[in-house]
Design a protein around this motif. Structure first.
Motif, mmCIF file in Angstrom:
data_model
loop_
_atom_site.group_PDB
_atom_site.id
_atom_site.type_symbol
_atom_site.label_atom_id
_atom_site.label_comp_id
_atom_site.label_asym_id
_atom_site.label_seq_id
_atom_site.Cartn_x
_atom_site.Cartn_y
_atom_site.Cartn_z
ATOM 1 N N PRO A 393 0.832 -1.207 0.000
ATOM 2 C CA PRO A 393 0.000 0.000 0.000
ATOM 3 C C PRO A 393 0.867 1.257 0.000
ATOM 4 O O PRO A 393 1.740 1.428 0.853
ATOM 5 C CB PRO A 393 -0.828 -0.129 1.280
ATOM 6 C CG PRO A 393 -0.121 -1.145 2.122
ATOM 7 C CD PRO A 393 0.579 -2.057 1.179
ATOM 8 N N ALA A 394 0.586 2.131 -0.969
ATOM 9 C CA ALA A 394 1.479 3.259 -1.205
ATOM 10 C C ALA A 394 1.531 4.229 -0.044
ATOM 11 O O ALA A 394 2.573 4.853 0.214
ATOM 12 C CB ALA A 394 1.061 3.991 -2.480
ATOM 13 N N ASP A 395 0.410 4.390 0.671
ATOM 14 C CA ASP A 395 0.397 5.327 1.795
ATOM 15 C C ASP A 395 0.840 4.668 3.093
ATOM 16 O O ASP A 395 0.658 5.221 4.181
ATOM 17 C CB ASP A 395 -0.981 5.973 1.965
ATOM 18 C CG ASP A 395 -2.103 4.965 2.108
ATOM 19 O OD1 ASP A 395 -1.897 3.781 1.764
ATOM 20 O OD2 ASP A 395 -3.198 5.347 2.563
ATOM 21 N N ARG A 396 1.443 3.496 2.975
ATOM 22 C CA ARG A 396 2.032 2.799 4.128
ATOM 23 C C ARG A 396 3.506 2.454 3.899
ATOM 24 O O ARG A 396 4.341 2.705 4.776
ATOM 25 C CB ARG A 396 1.249 1.507 4.410
ATOM 26 C CG ARG A 396 -0.204 1.723 4.806
ATOM 27 C CD ARG A 396 -0.331 2.229 6.223
ATOM 28 N NE ARG A 396 -1.731 2.334 6.633
ATOM 29 C CZ ARG A 396 -2.134 2.584 7.872
ATOM 30 N NH1 ARG A 396 -1.237 2.780 8.833
ATOM 31 N NH2 ARG A 396 -3.408 2.681 8.162
ATOM 32 N N VAL A 397 3.818 1.859 2.741
ATOM 33 C CA VAL A 397 5.161 1.292 2.583
ATOM 34 C C VAL A 397 5.894 1.758 1.334
ATOM 35 O O VAL A 397 6.958 1.218 1.021
ATOM 36 C CB VAL A 397 5.121 -0.248 2.632
ATOM 37 C CG1 VAL A 397 4.559 -0.731 3.958
ATOM 38 C CG2 VAL A 397 4.331 -0.836 1.469
ATOM 39 N N TYR A 398 5.377 2.751 0.605
ATOM 40 C CA TYR A 398 6.175 3.331 -0.471
ATOM 41 C C TYR A 398 7.265 4.184 0.170
ATOM 42 O O TYR A 398 6.995 5.236 0.756
ATOM 43 C CB TYR A 398 5.297 4.187 -1.394
ATOM 44 C CG TYR A 398 4.770 3.456 -2.606
ATOM 45 C CD1 TYR A 398 4.446 2.101 -2.552
ATOM 46 C CD2 TYR A 398 4.588 4.123 -3.822
ATOM 47 C CE1 TYR A 398 3.957 1.433 -3.656
ATOM 48 C CE2 TYR A 398 4.097 3.459 -4.935
ATOM 49 C CZ TYR A 398 3.781 2.120 -4.853
ATOM 50 O OH TYR A 398 3.299 1.463 -5.961
ATOM 51 N N LEU A 399 8.498 3.745 0.019
ATOM 52 C CA LEU A 399 9.607 4.399 0.705
ATOM 53 C C LEU A 399 9.982 5.731 0.075
ATOM 54 O O LEU A 399 10.800 6.476 0.638
ATOM 55 C CB LEU A 399 10.828 3.476 0.730
ATOM 56 C CG LEU A 399 10.634 2.127 1.441
ATOM 57 C CD1 LEU A 399 11.924 1.318 1.391
ATOM 58 C CD2 LEU A 399 10.167 2.319 2.880
ATOM 59 N N ASP A 400 9.395 6.053 -1.094
ATOM 60 C CA ASP A 400 9.676 7.351 -1.702
ATOM 61 C C ASP A 400 8.697 8.427 -1.256
ATOM 62 O O ASP A 400 8.827 9.584 -1.677
ATOM 63 C CB ASP A 400 9.659 7.237 -3.230
ATOM 64 C CG ASP A 400 8.360 6.650 -3.746
ATOM 65 O OD1 ASP A 400 8.028 5.526 -3.350
ATOM 66 O OD2 ASP A 400 7.657 7.313 -4.548
ATOM 67 N N MET A 401 7.733 8.068 -0.419
ATOM 68 C CA MET A 401 6.842 9.103 0.106
ATOM 69 C C MET A 401 7.567 9.929 1.174
ATOM 70 O O MET A 401 8.326 9.383 1.979
ATOM 71 C CB MET A 401 5.582 8.466 0.702
ATOM 72 C CG MET A 401 4.636 7.865 -0.318
ATOM 73 S SD MET A 401 4.002 9.069 -1.512
ATOM 74 C CE MET A 401 4.834 8.523 -3.014
ATOM 75 N N LYS A 402 7.315 11.216 1.187
ATOM 76 C CA LYS A 402 7.925 12.088 2.186
ATOM 77 C C LYS A 402 7.491 11.675 3.590
ATOM 78 O O LYS A 402 6.367 11.220 3.790
ATOM 79 C CB LYS A 402 7.515 13.537 1.940
ATOM 80 C CG LYS A 402 8.108 14.180 0.689
ATOM 81 C CD LYS A 402 7.567 15.586 0.503
ATOM 82 C CE LYS A 402 8.209 16.297 -0.678
ATOM 83 N NZ LYS A 402 9.590 16.731 -0.391
ATOM 84 N N TYR A 403 8.372 11.854 4.548
ATOM 85 C CA TYR A 403 8.011 11.642 5.952
ATOM 86 C C TYR A 403 7.093 12.771 6.438
ATOM 87 O O TYR A 403 6.078 12.537 7.077
ATOM 88 C CB TYR A 403 9.260 11.610 6.826
ATOM 89 C CG TYR A 403 10.216 10.477 6.556
ATOM 90 C CD1 TYR A 403 9.996 9.210 7.094
ATOM 91 C CD2 TYR A 403 11.367 10.678 5.794
ATOM 92 C CE1 TYR A 403 10.900 8.170 6.874
ATOM 93 C CE2 TYR A 403 12.268 9.651 5.570
ATOM 94 C CZ TYR A 403 12.032 8.401 6.106
ATOM 95 O OH TYR A 403 12.913 7.383 5.883
ATOM 96 N N THR A 404 7.502 13.987 6.145
ATOM 97 C CA THR A 404 6.759 15.189 6.528
ATOM 98 C C THR A 404 6.803 16.169 5.362
ATOM 99 O O THR A 404 7.514 15.940 4.368
ATOM 100 C CB THR A 404 7.360 15.872 7.772
ATOM 101 O OG1 THR A 404 8.618 16.472 7.413
ATOM 102 C CG2 THR A 404 7.582 14.874 8.908
ATOM 103 N N GLU A 405 6.097 17.262 5.486
ATOM 104 C CA GLU A 405 6.119 18.269 4.430
ATOM 105 C C GLU A 405 7.521 18.804 4.175
ATOM 106 O O GLU A 405 7.831 19.272 3.075
ATOM 107 C CB GLU A 405 5.188 19.430 4.799
ATOM 108 C CG GLU A 405 3.707 19.077 4.808
ATOM 109 C CD GLU A 405 2.832 20.258 5.196
ATOM 110 O OE1 GLU A 405 3.410 21.303 5.611
ATOM 111 O OE2 GLU A 405 1.606 20.151 5.087
ATOM 112 N N ASP A 406 8.384 18.740 5.189
ATOM 113 C CA ASP A 406 9.722 19.319 5.075
ATOM 114 C C ASP A 406 10.775 18.337 4.565
ATOM 115 O O ASP A 406 11.940 18.716 4.411
ATOM 116 C CB ASP A 406 10.168 19.860 6.437
ATOM 117 C CG ASP A 406 9.269 20.986 6.936
ATOM 118 O OD1 ASP A 406 8.768 21.755 6.085
ATOM 119 O OD2 ASP A 406 9.054 21.077 8.156
ATOM 120 N N THR A 407 10.396 17.095 4.301
ATOM 121 C CA THR A 407 11.368 16.119 3.816
ATOM 122 C C THR A 407 11.931 16.592 2.474
ATOM 123 O O THR A 407 11.172 16.879 1.546
ATOM 124 C CB THR A 407 10.716 14.738 3.637
ATOM 125 O OG1 THR A 407 10.100 14.345 4.860
ATOM 126 C CG2 THR A 407 11.756 13.696 3.244
#
Length: 513
Positions: A393-407
């Motif tokens: 699931p992309a909103d759980r384990v896609y490692l290219d998603m930002k951690y926070t808005e400031d990533t």
């Protein structure tokens, strides 16, 4: 820390001595832990005893290669029983990847039925030693391993990580480094995304321009690159030495601009598009109505299957927005038998459940928590009909998603994914209506639109990757964020020793620097 006292003259001096890492403070959490009272201490007299099998000797040499630089000890390999670290392959109820670790004052014994289990046991042994064991120069000990017994085996057989080498190309050395990082957390599948709009990354003899031209750029217009067949075989060999199976992906019928640019005849109109260095998706498609398309697919699959000893070949199938549904179904119906003809099991992104998955095929789910109910129902229906599922699931384990808005790296189309969110879900009940037996495992993809260097890989993978590994390995009963975050925090000195840059999430109680 343990505290001991001794006397100097008339003064009593208190000295703190390090205590051994508790058996349960490893990642992934072991299935069963029985603490003992007395640890084992590696000293200059310690030997690594192996049985007569080639596999045990190879794993023993791997272990010695980790321990010798930091301890400064010889740690000779021996087939003679005695005190030390024993690696044993024997019949037992360990399963394909399970192991048992017994530790006490006279030594440590790792026992498994298969080499993969013995190797996974070595990873646990590494984490039970001080983090300084990972360094390449002699460090101060002591090198203690807590006493007791661990009995361990994985919850799921498929525990994967995907590296997108198409948007940005990564060298063989960079892939090897990631393999070593994956192995530490008992990941056993390396999914390589070898083709996309921005680059074709594997040499195909029958269609040479795929690599030489289609691989000549990347996102942002860099030089790109590709793996020769020897390069790819070296990655496969190295992964195998760490008990990972390589899963190659050729994404189609969409995500194919690099191929279409390389050969005009693959286009319905016979006109080759320009190479692409942007990040849009969904604009390209192989020509479903041309017989040449399937000659092309057959050649690529045949050559790639011959290079790949693993069971799987991934055919993509996502975001084919420029292919009609009717053509998509026709394409998948013709391509899947080509994969099985060459002895491989089909994996495709979960959109394949809208076509006709062949018997034994696996669908990789990359939707979100709030993905349309009808799409989830389609996946569940396929699962009920025998299609196995890999959960990403992309909103759980896609490692290219930002951690926070400031990533500074990554994307946010699937949302912001902090460490807790990445860990705090259960693959066993994530998709309603899916039989538990249909879940084959989990995989953490790392797409590379913004990922350029090895340090970028590390920063986005850590600390989320170990949590995904735990979801795949550990029993559901062990999944608890409050205890996990403490075990995760204890990994930080090890990452420091290994030179792994990581995101210091405020959700995790990291040790003071």
């Amino acid at each position: 820390m343990a505290v001991g006292a001794f006397t100097v003259g008339a003064t009593t001096v208190t000295k703190a001595t390090p205590t051994a890492t508790p058996l349960g403070r490893v990642v992934p959490a072991p299935a069963s832990v029985t603490p003992g009272k007395t640890p084992y201490r590696i000293t200059h007299d310690t030997a690594i005893q192996v049985d007569g099998s080639r596999e045990a000797r190879r794993i023993g040499e791997y272990l010695a290669g980790i321990l010798r630089p930091s301890t400064g000890y010889r740690l000779p390999l021996s087939t003679h029983a005695g005190h030390g670290i024993q690696l044993r392959l024997t019949k037992g109820s360990f399963g394909a990847e399970g192991y048992r670790l017994d530790s006490g004052p006279s030594g440590v014994t790792l026992t498994a039925a298969h080499a993969a289990g013995l190797f996974h046991g070595v990873q646990t042994l590494r984490q039970l030693l001080p983090a300084a064991v990972e360094k390449n120069s002699v460090q101060r000990g002591p090198w203690q391993i807590a006493g007791g017994t661990i009995e361990d085996s994985p919850r799921y057989a498929y525990r994967g990580a995907m590296l997108d080498v198409s948007r940005h190309f990564f060298t063989v050395a960079q892939v090897k480094r990631y393999i070593d990082e994956l192995a530490l957390y008992k990941i056993n599948e390396l999914h390589l995304h070898l083709s996309d709009d921005q680059g074709w990354r594997i040499a195909i003899d029958s269609w040479p321009r795929l690599a030489t031209y289609g691989g000549s750029t990347e996102v942002g217009g860099g030089a790109g690159g590709y793996y020769t067949k020897a390069d790819y075989q070296e990655i496969v060999r190295y992964a195998s030495s760490r008990y990972l199976e390589v899963v190659p992906e050729i994404d189609m019928p969409g995500h194919t601009n690099a191929a279409l640019a390389s050969y005009a005849d693959l286009n319905c109109d016979g006109v080759a598009p320009s190479l692409y260095t942007g990040t849009d998706v969904g604009f390209s498609s192989l020509c479903v109505g041309k017989d040449l398309t399937y000659d092309f697919v057959d050649d690529v699959v045949r050559e790639l299957a011959a290079l790949t000893p693993g069971r799987y070949l991934h055919i993509g199938g996502d975001e084919a927005h420029s292919t009609s549904h009717e053509d998509y179904v026709k394409f998948m119906d013709r391509v899947q038998p080509i994969v099985t003809k060459y002895g491989k099991t089909v994996i495709a992104w979960h959109q394949i459940t809208g076509a006709h998955p062949v018997k034994g095929a696996l669908a990789q789910y990359w939707g979100l928590d709030d993905t349309d109910a009808a799409e989830k129902a389609q996946v569940a229906a396929a699962a009920k009909n025998g299609t196995g599922l890999i959960l990403s699931p992309a909103d759980r384990v896609y490692l290219d998603m930002k951690y926070t808005e400031d990533t500074p790296l990554g994307q946010d189309w699937a949302g912001l994914v902090e460490v807790k969110r990445s860990y705090d879900w259960d693959p066993g009940n994530y998709l309603a209506g899916v039989p538990t037996s249909a879940i084959r495992g989990v995989e953490a993809p790392l797409w590379s639109e913004t990922i350029v260097t090895g340090a970028n890989i590390d920063y986005m993978a850590f600390p989320r990757l170990p949590g995904v590994a735990e979801l795949g390995w550990s029993p559901a009963s062990t999944h608890d964020w409050d205890t996990y975050k403490v075990r995760l925090a204890a990994q930080a000195p090890r990452w420091d020793a290994l030179g792994i840059d990581y995101y210091r999430s405020p959700q995790v109680p990291w040790p003071a620097s």
